[in-house]
Design a protein around this motif. Sequence first.
Motif, mmCIF file in Angstrom:
data_model
loop_
_atom_site.group_PDB
_atom_site.id
_atom_site.type_symbol
_atom_site.label_atom_id
_atom_site.label_comp_id
_atom_site.label_asym_id
_atom_site.label_seq_id
_atom_site.Cartn_x
_atom_site.Cartn_y
_atom_site.Cartn_z
ATOM 1 N N ILE A 71 0.830 -1.207 0.000
ATOM 2 C CA ILE A 71 0.000 0.000 0.000
ATOM 3 C C ILE A 71 0.863 1.256 0.000
ATOM 4 C CG2 ILE A 71 -1.635 1.341 1.372
ATOM 5 C CD1 ILE A 71 -2.935 -1.277 2.210
ATOM 6 N N ALA A 72 2.020 1.202 0.656
ATOM 7 C CA ALA A 72 2.886 2.375 0.744
ATOM 8 C C ALA A 72 3.366 2.857 -0.622
ATOM 9 C CB ALA A 72 4.092 2.064 1.633
ATOM 10 N N LYS A 73 3.392 1.975 -1.610
ATOM 11 C CA LYS A 73 3.914 2.327 -2.932
ATOM 12 C C LYS A 73 2.880 2.999 -3.837
ATOM 13 C CE LYS A 73 8.032 0.594 -2.312
ATOM 14 N NZ LYS A 73 9.234 1.457 -2.289
ATOM 15 N N ILE A 74 1.632 3.093 -3.398
ATOM 16 C CA ILE A 74 0.587 3.595 -4.295
ATOM 17 C C ILE A 74 -0.050 4.890 -3.820
ATOM 18 C CG2 ILE A 74 0.027 1.242 -5.018
ATOM 19 C CD1 ILE A 74 -2.490 1.523 -3.209
ATOM 20 N N GLU A 75 0.417 5.421 -2.694
ATOM 21 C CA GLU A 75 -0.265 6.545 -2.061
ATOM 22 C C GLU A 75 -0.418 7.753 -2.980
ATOM 23 O OE1 GLU A 75 1.923 7.268 1.472
ATOM 24 O OE2 GLU A 75 0.922 5.687 2.619
ATOM 25 N N ARG A 76 0.570 8.029 -3.823
ATOM 26 C CA ARG A 76 0.535 9.240 -4.638
ATOM 27 C C ARG A 76 0.038 9.004 -6.059
ATOM 28 N NH1 ARG A 76 6.118 12.472 -2.957
ATOM 29 N NH2 ARG A 76 5.704 12.528 -0.702
#
Length: 218
Positions: A71-76
Amino acid sequence: MDTLETQRRRHIIDCTINVLVRDGVAGTSLSRVAREAKVAKGIICYYFKSKDGLYDAVLTSVRERTVAAAIAKIERLEDAWERISAFVAAYVAHVRDHRAEILALRHLASTKAGGSAASDHLSVWREQQAWLADALAEGQETGAFKEFDVDIVANAMSGAIESGLLQWAHDPETDLEHRADQLLALFEPGVRDTQFDPVRQNPHLEGNTQSGTDHGTP
């Protein structure tokens, strides 16, 4: 910064994972974990109460680390399909780089080891599938994706991912990234709506694009 107690719990969990991978569930005991962690057996009982409690902590830790890393890789990211692609790529990369955690999880799942009826050995995969279903539904709401049953497609995508991970568990030379790329290439035509126009759907994007273009014009 993590407290000393949090660090110690994490250390014991990591050592438990090492023992599980090396010795299997049948060969894992609190005494062996204590030797691996270089702590007294009583310390483990203090933090986790029992071996089953320790196994539950391992399950929870692996689930939280794996899903959070993806999930951390898709925030932006805003594009619906790019978010799914980035999630799958990050999920596979985390699994590849944390082989011991995944193998330990499979050891526990194969024996249904754990301390309570609430122990969920498939929680990592259920959360993965749930995230995919939510992302597919969001894409449909914006018009970026075609109409289909999101649960069926999420289940198919998750099953394809896990099929590759199962092969990788037996053969570490399996190219997970290649499998993920092929999976995404296969599903994209059936998921994306090629008629979708993000600028028409969100008019403010046109202004942002034009502004970015004008900024570099002499």
